[in-house]
Design a protein around this motif. Structure first.
Motif, short mmCIF file in Angstrom:
data_model
loop_
_atom_site.label_atom_id
_atom_site.label_comp_id
_atom_site.label_asym_id
_atom_site.label_seq_id
_atom_site.Cartn_x
_atom_site.Cartn_y
_atom_site.Cartn_z
N LEU A 86 -20.97 -20.02 56.10
CA LEU A 86 -21.07 -19.06 56.35
C LEU A 86 -20.06 -18.84 58.21
CD1 LEU A 86 -18.52 -17.34 55.28
CD2 LEU A 86 -19.49 -15.68 55.53
N GLU A 87 -21.20 -18.34 58.70
CA GLU A 87 -21.50 -17.72 59.89
C GLU A 87 -20.75 -19.39 61.38
OE1 GLU A 87 -25.52 -15.52 59.52
OE2 GLU A 87 -25.48 -16.95 59.79
N ASN A 88 -21.51 -20.44 60.27
CA ASN A 88 -20.91 -21.74 60.84
C ASN A 88 -19.70 -21.29 61.68
OD1 ASN A 88 -22.68 -24.23 62.53
ND2 ASN A 88 -23.58 -23.47 61.03
N VAL A 89 -18.62 -21.89 60.95
CA VAL A 89 -17.21 -21.44 60.34
C VAL A 89 -16.47 -20.06 61.01
CG1 VAL A 89 -15.07 -21.75 59.03
CG2 VAL A 89 -17.01 -22.73 57.88
N ALA A 90 -17.47 -19.09 60.60
CA ALA A 90 -16.74 -17.96 61.69
C ALA A 90 -17.25 -17.97 62.64
CB ALA A 90 -17.70 -16.90 61.20
N PHE A 91 -18.09 -18.71 63.61
CA PHE A 91 -18.47 -18.90 65.47
C PHE A 91 -16.81 -19.13 65.82
CE2 PHE A 91 -19.21 -20.84 69.10
CZ PHE A 91 -20.43 -20.28 69.06
N GLY A 92 -16.50 -19.55 65.52
CA GLY A 92 -15.12 -19.95 66.54
C GLY A 92 -13.93 -18.74 66.74
N PRO A 93 -13.37 -18.13 64.77
CA PRO A 93 -13.17 -16.75 65.46
C PRO A 93 -13.90 -16.31 66.25
CG PRO A 93 -13.34 -18.33 63.14
CD PRO A 93 -13.61 -18.97 64.06
N ARG A 94 -14.91 -15.77 65.96
CA ARG A 94 -15.62 -14.39 66.39
C ARG A 94 -15.81 -15.28 68.18
NH1 ARG A 94 -16.94 -10.70 67.53
NH2 ARG A 94 -19.50 -9.57 67.27
N ALA A 95 -15.87 -16.07 68.55
CA ALA A 95 -16.01 -16.39 70.02
C ALA A 95 -15.05 -15.97 70.20
CB ALA A 95 -16.45 -18.25 70.01
N GLN A 96 -13.72 -16.33 69.67
CA GLN A 96 -12.26 -16.46 70.90
C GLN A 96 -11.70 -14.42 70.32
OE1 GLN A 96 -9.78 -19.43 68.51
NE2 GLN A 96 -11.67 -20.28 69.32
N ALA B 158 -16.17 -21.63 72.49
CA ALA B 158 -17.33 -20.14 73.38
C ALA B 158 -17.39 -19.85 74.22
CB ALA B 158 -18.17 -20.60 72.98
N SER B 159 -17.31 -19.29 75.19
CA SER B 159 -17.41 -18.91 76.56
C SER B 159 -18.90 -18.90 76.94
CB SER B 159 -17.09 -17.42 76.99
OG SER B 159 -18.05 -16.56 76.50
N ARG B 160 -19.03 -19.49 78.54
CA ARG B 160 -20.45 -20.17 78.44
C ARG B 160 -21.46 -18.98 78.19
NH1 ARG B 160 -21.49 -22.94 84.87
NH2 ARG B 160 -20.15 -24.41 84.24
N PHE B 161 -20.93 -17.23 78.59
CA PHE B 161 -22.22 -16.86 77.89
C PHE B 161 -22.28 -16.77 76.79
CE2 PHE B 161 -22.85 -11.66 76.73
CZ PHE B 161 -23.65 -12.29 77.61
N THR B 162 -21.06 -17.25 75.54
CA THR B 162 -21.20 -16.79 74.67
C THR B 162 -22.12 -17.89 74.16
OG1 THR B 162 -18.99 -16.18 74.13
CG2 THR B 162 -20.40 -16.73 71.98
N ILE B 163 -21.74 -18.97 74.50
CA ILE B 163 -22.53 -19.78 74.06
C ILE B 163 -24.43 -20.24 74.45
CG2 ILE B 163 -23.27 -22.43 74.64
CD1 ILE B 163 -20.48 -22.41 75.84
N LEU B 164 -24.76 -18.97 76.08
CA LEU B 164 -26.22 -18.46 75.94
C LEU B 164 -26.29 -18.24 74.61
CD1 LEU B 164 -28.33 -19.10 78.12
CD2 LEU B 164 -27.45 -16.56 79.40
N ARG B 165 -26.02 -16.59 74.89
CA ARG B 165 -26.21 -15.39 73.96
C ARG B 165 -26.60 -16.14 72.27
NH1 ARG B 165 -24.10 -11.37 71.57
NH2 ARG B 165 -21.56 -12.19 71.79
N ARG B 166 -25.28 -17.13 71.98
CA ARG B 166 -25.49 -17.50 70.45
C ARG B 166 -25.82 -18.63 69.69
NH1 ARG B 166 -20.73 -15.80 66.95
NH2 ARG B 166 -22.58 -16.43 65.47
N ILE B 167 -25.80 -19.05 70.78
CA ILE B 167 -26.26 -21.05 70.88
C ILE B 167 -27.54 -21.10 71.19
CG2 ILE B 167 -25.98 -23.61 70.80
CD1 ILE B 167 -24.71 -21.74 68.74
N THR B 168 -27.67 -21.21 72.88
CA THR B 168 -28.77 -21.80 73.41
C THR B 168 -30.33 -20.63 73.56
OG1 THR B 168 -27.15 -22.63 75.33
CG2 THR B 168 -29.97 -22.92 75.43
N LEU B 169 -30.10 -19.72 73.15
CA LEU B 169 -31.59 -19.00 73.36
C LEU B 169 -32.05 -18.87 72.04
CD1 LEU B 169 -30.46 -15.98 76.34
CD2 LEU B 169 -32.30 -18.08 76.12
N PRO B 170 -31.65 -19.03 71.06
CA PRO B 170 -31.11 -18.57 69.11
C PRO B 170 -31.98 -20.32 69.17
CG PRO B 170 -29.73 -17.40 69.76
CD PRO B 170 -29.61 -18.24 71.18
N LEU B 171 -31.81 -21.03 69.39
CA LEU B 171 -31.75 -22.28 69.63
C LEU B 171 -33.38 -22.02 69.85
CD1 LEU B 171 -29.35 -24.66 69.77
CD2 LEU B 171 -30.50 -24.24 67.52
N VAL B 172 -33.38 -21.55 71.06
CA VAL B 172 -35.13 -22.06 71.66
C VAL B 172 -35.75 -20.70 71.08
CG1 VAL B 172 -34.61 -23.20 73.72
CG2 VAL B 172 -34.68 -20.78 73.76
#
Lengths: 233, 251
Positions: A86-96, B158-172
Motif C-alpha cells: 500500500l505504501e509503495n502505491v501511495a508513494f507517488g501521490p504522496r510525493a506529489q 518525488a523531488s530530490r529531498f523526498t527521495i532522500l528522506r523516504r527512500i535513500t536514508l531508510p534503505l541505509v
C-alpha cells in the motif's frame, strides 16, 4: 492526446522518431542492445538526449523526471523493499503533495482496481513475480502519468505464468487507456499488448507499422525469424 | 603457535579482568558517587557526541558517496582527511584541538567563552575521534544500496529531498544504526584526546575511562568495576552489530 518524439542519444548511437496515439499501444521490438531501454530512459528524462519530446502540447525537453508525468514499469519492478504494498502505491501521490490519508485511499482504490487489494499490507519480498508486476503497475498508474513506459514487463517472470500475466496486463492497460509504450524482444508481447510496432536494430528503426502489417510483410531477417517462430506456436 | 599466542594475548587480559573482578562488592562499588558521576557524564557526553556525529556525518557520507564524478585529486584528498583521525594518536588530536580552540588557539582566542576543560570540550574530543567511524559506515552502506530505487522514485514524481528522506536514508538505516553504535562505543572509550583537551575534573570532564585510570591508583576494585562496565557495553555493541558489520569499517 498523443506523444510525438524525435530524439537521439548520440553517446549510445540511438536515434528514433516515434508517435503514439491514445489507445494504441506502441511496441518497441528489437534484439538485446538495440537501444530500446535507452529510448525509454530518454522519454522518462533519465538519459540525456537531443531532440524534442512532446506529450499533447506540453514539451518535456529539459523537464526533470519528477515533473514529466512519465510512468515507468521497470523490468525487475523495483518495489521499495522497506515499504508495504500500500505504501509503495501511495508513494507517488504522496510525493506529489497529496495528503497521507488521501494518498492511501487512492492507493487502496488502485489495488482494488487491479484485483490485489488483499496484498496491501505485504512487503515486496513476500510477493510472487506476477504479484510484484501488478503492484508495480498500480504504483506507476497511481502517480497519474500521461505516458506509461513498460520495460520488458514479462521478462522477470517464470515462463509458465507469462501467458496469464500478459493477458491480464493487456486488459489493465486497455482499461487505463493512456499513452503506452512497451519495450520487448518477444513477439508474444507485441501481439498481446500493442497495436503498432517499431522494430529497433542497432539504434535505428528498421521497420514500422501495425502488428498486422509486420506479420504480413517482415522487412528484415530479424523480424522474419521472430514471426516464423511465433506462428509455429 | 604464533596464532595461539595472538589469541592468548587478545583474550587472556579480559579473562583476568573477569577473574579478578570483585563480584560481591560490585553493586556497592557501582553505587559510589564518583562512579555514578563518571558513568552519568560518560553516557551523556557519548550520547550527545553520537547525535552530533549523526547530524554532521550523514550529510558528509552523502557527499562522499556522491563524489564519484569529482576529479580524483579533491575526492581522494577529502577521503584521506576524513580518515586521519582514525590513525592519529588521540593525544595528538587533543593537542591539535587545544591549538585550535584553546584560550590562545587560532579560533579560541576570538571566542567570548572558553571551551577547553568543559563538558563541551569532552564532546568535541569525542566527535573528533569517532566521526570517521560513522562516515565510513554510512558511506559504505550508501555505496552498497541500489541507486535504481531512487530513479524509480523520481519517475513517481518525488523531488530530490523526498527521495532522500523516504527512500535513500531508510534503505541505509541499518548502516546508519551500526555507524551510530560504533560512534557511541568509540566516544564512551575515548581517553587520550579527552584528557588532553578537556582535562579530568570530576563531574564536568572526568569520563569513565579517565576515572578508571585515576581510580586504579587509589581504589583498584572500583577501577576494575568500571572496566567491567566498559567491557560489557563494548561487547553488547559487538553482539548487536554481528550481522550487519558494514564492510567499509573492517576494510
Amino acid at each position: 492526446m498523443s506523444l510525438a518524439a524525435s530524439l537521439a542519444v548520440t553517446a549510445r548511437g540511438v536515434s528514433l522518431d516515434l508517435v503514439v496515439e491514445q489507445g494504441r499501444t506502441l511496441a518497441l521490438l528489437g534484439p538485446n542492445g538495440a537501444g530500446k531501454s535507452t529510448v525509454l530512459g530518454a522519454l522518462a528524462g533519465l538519459v540525456d538526449y537531443t531532440g524534442t519530446v512532446r506529450v499533447g502540447d506540453r514539451s518535456l525537453d529539459g523537464v526533470e523526471p519528477e515533473h514529466r508525468r512519465v510512468g515507468y514499469l521497470f523490468q525487475d519492478y523495483l518495489l521499495f523493499p522497506h515499504l508495504s504494498v500500500l505504501e509503495n502505491v501511495a508513494f507517488g501521490p504522496r510525493a506529489q503533495g497529496t495528503g497521507k490519508i488521501a494518498s492511501r485511499a487512492s492507493a487502496g482504490e488502485w489495488l482494488e482496481r487491479l484485483g490485489i487489494a488483499e496484498l496491501a499490507a505485504r512487503r515486496s519480498q513476500q510477493l510472487s513475480g506476477g504479484q510484484q508486476q501488478r503492484v508495480a503497475l498500480a504504483r506507476a498508474l497511481a502517480s497519474e502519468p500521461e505516458l506509461l513506459l513498460l520495460d520488458e514487463p514479462l521478462a522477470a517472470l517464470d515462463v509458465e505464468i507469462r501467458d496469464e500475466v500478459r493477458s491480464e496486463l493487456a486488459e489493465h492497460i486497455h482499461d487505463w487507456g493512456g499513452l503506452t509504450i512497451v519495450v520487448t524482444h518477444s513477439f508474444d508481447d507485441v501481439t498481446a499488448l500493442a497495436a503498432d510496432v517499431i522494430v529497433l536494430e542497432k539504434g535505428a528503426a528498421t521497420q514500422r507499422g501495425s502488428v498486422r502489417e509486420l506479420i504480413a510483410e517482415p522487412a528484415t531477417s530479424y523480424v522474419r525469424k521472430l514471426v516464423a517462430s511465433w506462428s509455429e506456436d | 603457535m604464533p596464532a595461539g599466542v595472538a589469541v592468548a594475548l587478545l583474550v587472556l587480559p579480559l579473562v583476568a579482568l573477569i577473574i579478578r573482578a570483585p563480584w560481591t562488592q560490585l553493586p556497592a562499588l557501582l553505587a559510589e558517587p564518583t562512579v555514578v558521576q563518571a558513568l552519568g557524564l560518560s553516557l551523556a557526553t557519548a550520547s550527545i557526541s553520537t547525535l552530533v556525529c549523526l547530524v554532521l556525518g550523514v550529510p558528509l557520507a552523502l557527499v562522499l558517496a556522491g563524489s564519484a564524478q569529482w576529479p580524483a585529486v579533491p575526492r581522494r584528498l577529502l577521503r584521506a582527511l576524513i580518515t586521519v583521525p582514525l590513525v592519529l594518536p588521540p593525544v595528538v588530536g587533543g593537542v591539535a584541538l587545544l591549538l585550535l580552540l584553546g584560550r590562545r588557539g587560532i579560533i579560541g582566542q576570538w571566542l567570548p567563552f572558553t571551551i577547553p576543560f568543559t563538558p563541551a570540550a569532552v564532546v568535541i574530543a569525542q566527535v573528533f575521534v569517532s566521526m570517521p567511524f560513522l562516515v565510513i559506515a554510512v558511506e559504505g552502506a550508501l555505496r552498497a544500496s541500489d541507486s535504481r530505487f531512487e530513479v524509480a522514485a523520481a519517475t513517481l514524481g518525488a523531488s530530490r529531498f523526498t527521495i532522500l528522506r523516504r527512500i535513500t536514508l531508510p534503505l541505509v538505516a541499518p548502516g546508519i544504526a551500526s555507524g551510530a553504535l560504533l560512534c557511541f562505543t568509540r566516544s564512551l572509550g575515548e581517553f587520550g584526546a579527552t584528557i588532553t583537551f578537556a582535562g579530568s575534573f570530576p563531574g564536568t570532564t572526568q569520563t569513565l575511562p579517565i576515572s578508571t585510570y585515576l581510580l586504579l591508583q587509589t581504589d583498584p576494585n572500583a577501577a576494575i568495576a568500571l572496566s567491567l562496565v566498559l567491557m560489557v557495553v563494548s561487547v553488547a555493541v559487538l553482539v548487536s552489530l554481528r550481522d550487519r558489520w558494514v564492510p567499509g569499517v573492517l576494510a
